[in-house]
Design a protein around this motif. Sequence first.
Motif, short mmCIF file in Angstrom:
data_model
loop_
_atom_site.label_atom_id
_atom_site.label_comp_id
_atom_site.label_asym_id
_atom_site.label_seq_id
_atom_site.Cartn_x
_atom_site.Cartn_y
_atom_site.Cartn_z
N HIS A 2 9.67 -0.06 -4.23
CA HIS A 2 8.64 -0.92 -4.81
C HIS A 2 8.56 -2.20 -3.99
CE1 HIS A 2 5.99 -2.89 -7.56
NE2 HIS A 2 6.90 -3.79 -7.93
N VAL A 3 7.35 -2.56 -3.56
CA VAL A 3 7.17 -3.67 -2.64
C VAL A 3 6.27 -4.73 -3.27
CG1 VAL A 3 6.28 -4.34 -0.38
CG2 VAL A 3 7.48 -2.15 -0.66
N LEU A 4 6.69 -5.99 -3.16
CA LEU A 4 5.90 -7.12 -3.63
C LEU A 4 5.24 -7.81 -2.44
CD1 LEU A 4 8.53 -8.68 -6.08
CD2 LEU A 4 6.67 -7.11 -6.65
N ARG A 5 4.11 -8.43 -2.71
CA ARG A 5 3.39 -9.18 -1.67
C ARG A 5 3.00 -10.54 -2.24
NH1 ARG A 5 -1.07 -5.98 1.51
NH2 ARG A 5 0.88 -5.08 2.32
N THR A 6 3.48 -11.60 -1.64
CA THR A 6 3.15 -12.94 -2.11
C THR A 6 1.65 -13.19 -1.96
OG1 THR A 6 5.33 -13.72 -1.38
CG2 THR A 6 3.67 -15.40 -1.85
N VAL A 24 1.35 -6.60 11.25
CA VAL A 24 1.56 -5.23 11.71
C VAL A 24 2.11 -4.44 10.53
CG1 VAL A 24 3.05 -3.75 13.12
CG2 VAL A 24 1.90 -5.70 14.17
N GLU A 25 1.58 -3.25 10.31
CA GLU A 25 2.14 -2.39 9.27
C GLU A 25 3.15 -1.45 9.91
OE1 GLU A 25 0.45 1.27 6.94
OE2 GLU A 25 -0.16 -0.56 5.85
N ILE A 26 4.39 -1.54 9.42
CA ILE A 26 5.43 -0.62 9.85
C ILE A 26 5.77 0.27 8.65
CG2 ILE A 26 6.35 -2.20 11.58
CD1 ILE A 26 8.53 -2.97 9.57
N ARG A 27 6.55 1.29 8.89
CA ARG A 27 6.98 2.17 7.80
C ARG A 27 8.50 2.23 7.76
NH1 ARG A 27 3.40 5.17 4.95
NH2 ARG A 27 1.24 5.03 5.68
N ASP A 28 9.04 2.05 6.58
CA ASP A 28 10.48 2.19 6.43
C ASP A 28 10.86 3.61 6.84
OD1 ASP A 28 13.15 1.38 5.33
OD2 ASP A 28 12.72 3.10 4.05
N THR A 31 12.13 6.00 3.79
CA THR A 31 11.26 6.33 2.67
C THR A 31 9.80 6.49 3.05
OG1 THR A 31 10.81 4.00 2.15
CG2 THR A 31 12.78 5.00 1.14
N ALA A 32 9.46 6.12 4.29
CA ALA A 32 8.07 6.13 4.77
C ALA A 32 7.18 5.13 4.03
CB ALA A 32 7.46 7.52 4.70
N THR A 33 7.79 4.20 3.29
CA THR A 33 7.03 3.17 2.60
C THR A 33 6.39 2.22 3.61
OG1 THR A 33 8.62 3.23 0.78
CG2 THR A 33 7.16 1.31 0.90
N PRO A 34 5.08 1.98 3.50
CA PRO A 34 4.45 1.01 4.40
C PRO A 34 4.86 -0.41 4.06
CG PRO A 34 2.85 1.82 2.82
CD PRO A 34 4.10 2.61 2.59
N LEU A 35 5.12 -1.21 5.07
CA LEU A 35 5.51 -2.60 4.90
C LEU A 35 4.68 -3.46 5.85
CD1 LEU A 35 9.38 -2.07 4.93
CD2 LEU A 35 8.03 -2.79 2.95
N ARG A 36 4.04 -4.48 5.32
CA ARG A 36 3.23 -5.37 6.14
C ARG A 36 4.10 -6.54 6.61
NH1 ARG A 36 -2.08 -8.73 4.17
NH2 ARG A 36 -0.42 -10.08 3.34
N PHE A 85 10.67 -12.11 3.46
CA PHE A 85 10.55 -13.55 3.66
C PHE A 85 9.14 -13.92 4.09
CE2 PHE A 85 14.89 -12.31 4.15
CZ PHE A 85 15.62 -13.31 3.53
N GLY A 86 8.78 -15.18 3.89
CA GLY A 86 7.50 -15.69 4.36
C GLY A 86 6.32 -14.90 3.83
N LYS A 87 5.39 -14.58 4.72
CA LYS A 87 4.19 -13.84 4.36
C LYS A 87 4.37 -12.33 4.50
CE LYS A 87 0.97 -17.60 5.55
NZ LYS A 87 -0.27 -17.96 6.28
N SER A 88 5.56 -11.90 4.90
CA SER A 88 5.82 -10.47 4.99
C SER A 88 6.10 -9.88 3.62
CB SER A 88 7.02 -10.20 5.91
OG SER A 88 6.70 -10.49 7.26
N ASP A 89 5.95 -8.54 3.52
CA ASP A 89 6.20 -7.85 2.25
C ASP A 89 7.67 -7.96 1.85
OD1 ASP A 89 3.58 -7.14 1.96
OD2 ASP A 89 3.85 -5.04 2.54
N LYS A 90 7.90 -7.81 0.53
CA LYS A 90 9.22 -8.04 -0.03
C LYS A 90 9.61 -6.88 -0.97
CE LYS A 90 8.21 -12.93 0.26
NZ LYS A 90 6.89 -12.68 0.91
#
Length: 301
Positions: A2-6, A24-28, A31-36, A85-90
């Motif tokens: 589960h990912v949060l985005r500020t 940039v969107e990467i994938r874990d 889990t293949a979860t997208p992370l910005r 952290f920052g503006k990246s996904d959490k």
Amino acid sequence: MHVLRTPDAAFAGLSDYPFAPHYVEIRDRATATPLRLHYVDEGPRDAAPILLMHGEPSWSYLYRKFVPPLAAAGHRVLAPDLIGFGKSDKPADRADYTYERHVEWMSDWLTALDLKGITLFCQDWGGLIGLRLVAAFPDRFARLVIANTGLPIGTGWSEGFAAWLAFSQRVETFPVGFIVNGGTTRELTPAEVAAYDAPFPDETYKEGARQFPTLVPITPEHASVAENKAAWEVLSRFEKPVVTCFSDKDAVTHGGEKIFIERIPGAKGQPHTIVKGGGHFLQEDAPEELVQIILDHIARG
């Protein structure tokens, strides 16, 4: 995962942070979860990059006084926000944060941008992760500037780190801006403290910040000891120029420059600096001096 985005609104009106966002969107990998992943990218795109890596619990705001003068000197300047952290996904679960995942996430960002000829400036976890990137992709890095960090292999810790670890795990509300202010020798303004708090609307966004201190491999039983030992093997053969600029008033990393000077061939004979009057977050205490160290290091070739 589960990912949060500020929300973007949390960053409205930040003091001295006029930079356009880049993502940039990467994938874990597990889990293949997208992370910005967010990063600052200023200066000419065809110039050799300067990579500024932050640590815990800061974000690219830490480098707001580095980016303009480095870009004005003709360099491409990148300052990513680590995941969490920052503006990246959490990611919302502390268990989702591991040292190796952080290395993987930043490796995927680095290769997605295909950065080469990099000058790295790293501090705190920016060094624990950034130096692992150097070990994984040594051909992509032209030179290193290492400040207030380490690459631990399970052989102990400082009293300052022990106090920080205990505080970070016991404090009920994790006071990010207060922590950064406590790691400087100058007093941050209320607007600056608020900017460090901005990425974290509530405690659910702080799981990465909470987890980071527990991930430092200070005992033989910690995860990532073997990976860091392997990284040291690469760094012990790294002959490109390396300078250190640790500060004299950081209880966590005081004296930590010695191992880099002794073990990395490229550090031999270089003009290493002890930043006088600098705290742990020396980027806040001595930005002009550090910018000049970076520029001089590049100018020497």
